[in-house]
Design an enzyme around this catalytic site. Structure first.
Site, PDB file in Angstrom:
ATOM      1  CG  ASN A 109      75.974  59.036  50.605  1.00 57.66           C
ATOM      2  OD1 ASN A 109      75.336  59.878  51.235  1.00 57.66           O
ATOM      3  ND2 ASN A 109      77.108  58.531  51.047  1.00 57.66           N
ATOM      4  CG  HIS A 163      52.180  58.927  57.096  1.00 59.66           C
ATOM      5  ND1 HIS A 163      52.227  57.658  56.569  1.00 59.66           N
ATOM      6  CD2 HIS A 163      53.404  59.160  57.621  1.00 59.66           C
ATOM      7  CE1 HIS A 163      53.437  57.157  56.771  1.00 59.66           C
ATOM      8  NE2 HIS A 163      54.173  58.041  57.408  1.00 59.66           N
ATOM      9  CD  GLN A 212      58.916  55.668  62.944  1.00 61.10           C
ATOM     10  OE1 GLN A 212      59.471  54.701  63.405  1.00 61.10           O
ATOM     11  NE2 GLN A 212      57.629  55.679  62.667  1.00 61.10           N
ATOM     12  N   GLY A 213      61.131  57.149  58.545  1.00 63.94           N
ATOM     13  CA  GLY A 213      61.925  57.676  57.434  1.00 63.94           C
ATOM     14  C   GLY A 213      61.788  56.840  56.173  1.00 63.94           C
ATOM     15  CG  ASP A 214      62.589  52.892  55.824  1.00 59.88           C
ATOM     16  OD1 ASP A 214      63.491  53.345  55.090  1.00 59.88           O
ATOM     17  OD2 ASP A 214      62.812  52.133  56.785  1.00 59.88           O
ATOM     18  CB  SER A 215      56.784  56.941  55.859  1.00 63.53           C
ATOM     19  OG  SER A 215      56.310  56.287  56.984  1.00 63.53           O
ATOM     20  CG  ASP A 256      49.463  56.484  54.847  1.00 63.84           C
ATOM     21  OD1 ASP A 256      49.536  57.639  54.377  1.00 63.84           O
ATOM     22  OD2 ASP A 256      50.308  56.011  55.638  1.00 63.84           O
TER      23      ASP A 256
HETATM   24  N1  ARG Z   1      55.436  56.031  59.742  1.00 70.75           N
HETATM   25  C1  ARG Z   1      56.819  55.777  59.470  1.00 70.75           C
HETATM   26  C2  ARG Z   1      57.416  56.919  58.693  1.00 70.75           C
HETATM   27  O1  ARG Z   1      56.835  57.995  58.684  1.00 70.75           O
HETATM   28  C3  ARG Z   1      57.046  54.439  58.871  1.00 70.75           C
HETATM   29  C4  ARG Z   1      56.925  53.430  59.909  1.00 70.75           C
HETATM   30  C5  ARG Z   1      57.074  52.080  59.386  1.00 70.75           C
HETATM   31  N2  ARG Z   1      57.184  51.250  60.537  1.00 70.75           N
HETATM   32  C6  ARG Z   1      57.363  49.961  60.499  1.00 70.75           C
HETATM   33  N3  ARG Z   1      57.508  49.334  61.622  1.00 70.75           N
HETATM   34  N4  ARG Z   1      57.417  49.311  59.369  1.00 70.75           N
HETATM   35  O2  ARG Z   1      58.529  56.883  58.223  1.00 70.75           O
END
Ligand code: ARG
Length: 255
Positions: free
Chosen positions: A83, A68, A210-213, A113
């Site tokens: 950093n 994704h 979000q952002g860890d994906s 995914d």
């Molecule tokens: N979809 C998110 C991303 O694009 C990651 C979400 C992870 N969420 C969670 N609750 N662990 O960064």
């Protein structure tokens, strides 16, 4: 349809958060790590901005991330960072040549995914950039319920607002078996084959966001997961959901 689902998921998250009325600590609930403690982590960037994580798995010209996170072009894999808002002499930046999503990835269910990044050249292994090994291939859920795994990234550190950190964060969370994670009081059937859950079950407070994906989940020094999704972040009833890298090991190797 995807937008609607995202909206519903988001709404469910907000409602659940309001219900719980519990303070959620500010990855969420983790810490800034010692510089370069995770030398296999990648920051995927477009025009210099971080948008997803990834990992350098075994081959120095191949990254692993979530499907994704896909963009057809313009993605740079940055290794050796701590950093991401500073220009650091430890970083190596290589353009992604091919962002190969799993052929059976479904953006509605988020099944499969996983993606492989074929890089334009190879990273040079040094003190700051070191690949991580993948576990042996598995056909089914294989990590024990309660196993302690570690998730890292530059994602949101707040479950109630937006607070994107400059420095890498990690948090330790527990594997939640698919049968528990999928029951009616949790994800109610949305956890599909090739996904696993990890969090602090029925407590919350520690999670990816979000952002860890696309970023790494490690266990016993191996790359076992890629951050995929969740309802909100760090909620008691909704652990983080990750792609089970071991179940895609053969596909990853063959790319
Ligand atoms: N979809 C998110 C991303 O694009 C990651 C979400 C992870 N969420 C969670 N609750 N662990 O960064």
């Amino acid at each position: 349809m995807k937008k609607l689902i995202d909206f519903l998921k988001f709404t469910a998250g907000v409602l659940a958060a309001a219900n719980a009325m519990a303070p959620v600590p500010v990855i969420i609930g983790g810490n800034i790590v010692a510089k370069h403690s995770e030398p296999y982590i990648l920051s995927l960037q477009r025009s210099g901005s971080h948008f997803c994580g990834g990992s350098l798995g075994t081959f120095v010209s191949k990254g692993v991330t979530a499907a994704h996170c896909y963009y057809s072009s313009g993605v740079t894999a940055v290794a050796g960072a701590h950093n991401i808002k500073q220009s650091e002499s430890t970083t190596q930046k290589i353009q992604v040549d091919t962002f190969r999503r799993h052929p059976n990835y479904n953006s509605r269910t988020l099944i499969n995914d996983i993606a492989v990044l074929l890089l334009r050249s190879s990273f040079v292994i040094d003190d700051y950039v070191v690949p991580i090994s993948l576990p042996a291939h598995q056909n089914n859920e294989w990590m024990p319920n309660g196993a302690d795994v570690r998730v890292c990234g530059w994602g949101n550190t707040s479950s109630s607002s937006s607070n994107y950190p400059s420095e890498l964060h990690c948090v330790n969370v527990d594997i939640v078996s698919n049968s528990i994670c999928n029951d009616r009081s949790h994800y109610n059937g949305e956890i599909l084959k090739g996904m696993f859950c990890a969090g602090i079950l029925d407590v919350g407070g520690k999670d990816a966001c979000q952002g860890d994906s696309g970023g790494p989940v490690t266990y016993n020094g191996q790359l076992v997961g890629a951050t995929s999704w969740g309802y909100g972040c760090a909620q008691a009833k909704y652990p983080g959901v990750y792609t089970d890298v071991a179940m895609f090991k053969n596909w990853i190797d063959s790319q």
